[in-house]
Design a protein around this motif. Structure first.
Motif, PDB file in Angstrom:
ATOM      1  N   PHE A   1       0.864  -1.180   0.000  1.00 25.70           N
ATOM      2  CA  PHE A   1       0.000   0.000   0.000  1.00 25.70           C
ATOM      3  C   PHE A   1       0.899   1.228   0.000  1.00 25.70           C
ATOM      4  O   PHE A   1       1.670   1.418   0.933  1.00 25.70           O
ATOM      5  CB  PHE A   1      -0.913  -0.014   1.230  1.00 25.70           C
ATOM      6  CG  PHE A   1      -1.710  -1.285   1.327  1.00 25.70           C
ATOM      7  CD1 PHE A   1      -2.885  -1.427   0.607  1.00 25.70           C
ATOM      8  CD2 PHE A   1      -1.273  -2.343   2.103  1.00 25.70           C
ATOM      9  CE1 PHE A   1      -3.624  -2.602   0.671  1.00 25.70           C
ATOM     10  CE2 PHE A   1      -1.996  -3.519   2.172  1.00 25.70           C
ATOM     11  CZ  PHE A   1      -3.183  -3.649   1.455  1.00 25.70           C
TER      12      PHE A   1
ATOM     13  N   LEU B   1      -6.522  -1.699   8.167  1.00 22.96           N
ATOM     14  CA  LEU B   1      -5.790  -0.574   7.584  1.00 22.96           C
ATOM     15  C   LEU B   1      -6.769   0.437   6.997  1.00 22.96           C
ATOM     16  O   LEU B   1      -7.551   0.110   6.109  1.00 22.96           O
ATOM     17  CB  LEU B   1      -4.838  -1.056   6.484  1.00 22.96           C
ATOM     18  CG  LEU B   1      -3.978   0.025   5.810  1.00 22.96           C
ATOM     19  CD1 LEU B   1      -3.059   0.727   6.814  1.00 22.96           C
ATOM     20  CD2 LEU B   1      -3.169  -0.588   4.671  1.00 22.96           C
TER      21      LEU B   1
ATOM     22  N   ALA C   1      -2.526   4.536   6.040  1.00 24.53           N
ATOM     23  CA  ALA C   1      -1.785   4.109   4.852  1.00 24.53           C
ATOM     24  C   ALA C   1      -1.074   5.279   4.182  1.00 24.53           C
ATOM     25  O   ALA C   1      -0.021   5.094   3.572  1.00 24.53           O
ATOM     26  CB  ALA C   1      -2.728   3.423   3.868  1.00 24.53           C
TER      27      ALA C   1
ATOM     28  N   HIS D   1       2.925   0.637   4.166  1.00 26.72           N
ATOM     29  CA  HIS D   1       2.353  -0.580   4.729  1.00 26.72           C
ATOM     30  C   HIS D   1       2.437  -1.739   3.745  1.00 26.72           C
ATOM     31  O   HIS D   1       2.376  -1.529   2.536  1.00 26.72           O
ATOM     32  CB  HIS D   1       0.867  -0.386   5.076  1.00 26.72           C
ATOM     33  CG  HIS D   1       0.634   0.449   6.283  1.00 26.72           C
ATOM     34  ND1 HIS D   1       0.778   1.819   6.285  1.00 26.72           N
ATOM     35  CD2 HIS D   1       0.243   0.107   7.533  1.00 26.72           C
ATOM     36  CE1 HIS D   1       0.496   2.282   7.489  1.00 26.72           C
ATOM     37  NE2 HIS D   1       0.176   1.267   8.261  1.00 26.72           N
TER      38      HIS D   1
ATOM     39  N   SER E   1       4.186  -2.130   8.960  1.00 24.20           N
ATOM     40  CA  SER E   1       4.431  -0.815   8.387  1.00 24.20           C
ATOM     41  C   SER E   1       5.857  -0.374   8.670  1.00 24.20           C
ATOM     42  O   SER E   1       6.569  -0.991   9.466  1.00 24.20           O
ATOM     43  CB  SER E   1       3.438   0.208   8.953  1.00 24.20           C
ATOM     44  OG  SER E   1       3.715   0.491  10.297  1.00 24.20           O
TER      45      SER E   1
END
Length: 159
Positions: free
Chosen positions: A28, A73, A78, A83, A93
Motif C-alpha cells: 500500500f 488498515l 496508509a 504498509h 508498516s
C-alpha cells in the motif's frame, strides 16, 4: 476449501492493482508522492513483483480519510506510513514493511532477511522514522525538479 478468494476492490489509481486478493502479499503506497511512486516503480520491475498486489492509496474515490482499505488498515494510516500485508494477512508498516517487501523480491531477499533480524530491524525502523519528517520537503523538491524539467522539454521542443 473450493471457494474463490475474498476480493477487496477499492477505487484506486488505475496504474496500481485494484484487486486485492486474500492470501497474496499487498503493498500500500502513496501514489501522490513522487518519491514513493519512483521507488515503487523500481520494485514493480523486479522478478517476483507479479506475485504482489500494488495498491495506490492516495485517492480512494470517496476521499474518506477513515475509509477501510483492507481489514486493519484505514486510508489515513496508509498515507502516513508505508504498509504491506503479508500473505498470512498480517499488516506491517515502516521498516518492517520494507523488510517484508524486500524478502518477497528475489533481488532484495538478502536485505529483507537481514532487515527482519534484531537489532537491524530496530535500526531500519529508526531510519524510517527519521525519514518521515523530511519526506514532505523531498516531495516538494522532486515535484519542483520535475516541473522545471517538463518546462525545459516543452521549450526545447518549440524550435
Amino acid at each position: 476449501s473450493g471457494e474463490e478468494p475474498a476480493m477487496v476492490t477499492p477505487d484506486t489509481d488505475k496504474s496500481a492493482t485494484t484487486d486485492i486478493v486474500a492470501g497474496r502479499p499487498a503493498v500500500f503506497f502513496d501514489g501522490s508522492c513522487p518519491l514513493c511512486t519512483a521507488e515503487i516503480s523500481t520494485y514493480r520491475k523486479c522478478r517476483g513483483a507479479d506475485e504482489i498486489d500494488w495498491v495506490d492509496v492516495a485517492d480512494g474515490g470517496t476521499g474518506a480519510r477513515d475509509e477501510t482499505i483492507v481489514p486493519g488498515l484505514v486510508r489515513t494510516d496508509a498515507m502516513r506510513r508505508f504498509h504491506m500485508r503479508r500473505a498470512d494477512g498480517g499488516i506491517v508498516s515502516g521498516g518492517a514493511a520494507f523488510a517484508e517487501l524486500w524478502t518477497a523480491l528475489p533481488a532484495f531477499s538478502w536485505a529483507g532477511r537481514i532487515g527482519r533480524q534484531w537489532p537491524v530491524s530496530l535500526l531500519l525502523e529508526g531510519a524510517y522514522r527519521a525519514f518521515l519528517p523530511v519526506r514532505p520537503l523531498l516531495q516538494k523538491l522532486l515535484r519542483n525538479r520535475r516541473r522545471r524539467h517538463g518546462t525545459l522539454i516543452e521549450k526545447g521542443g518549440a524550435d
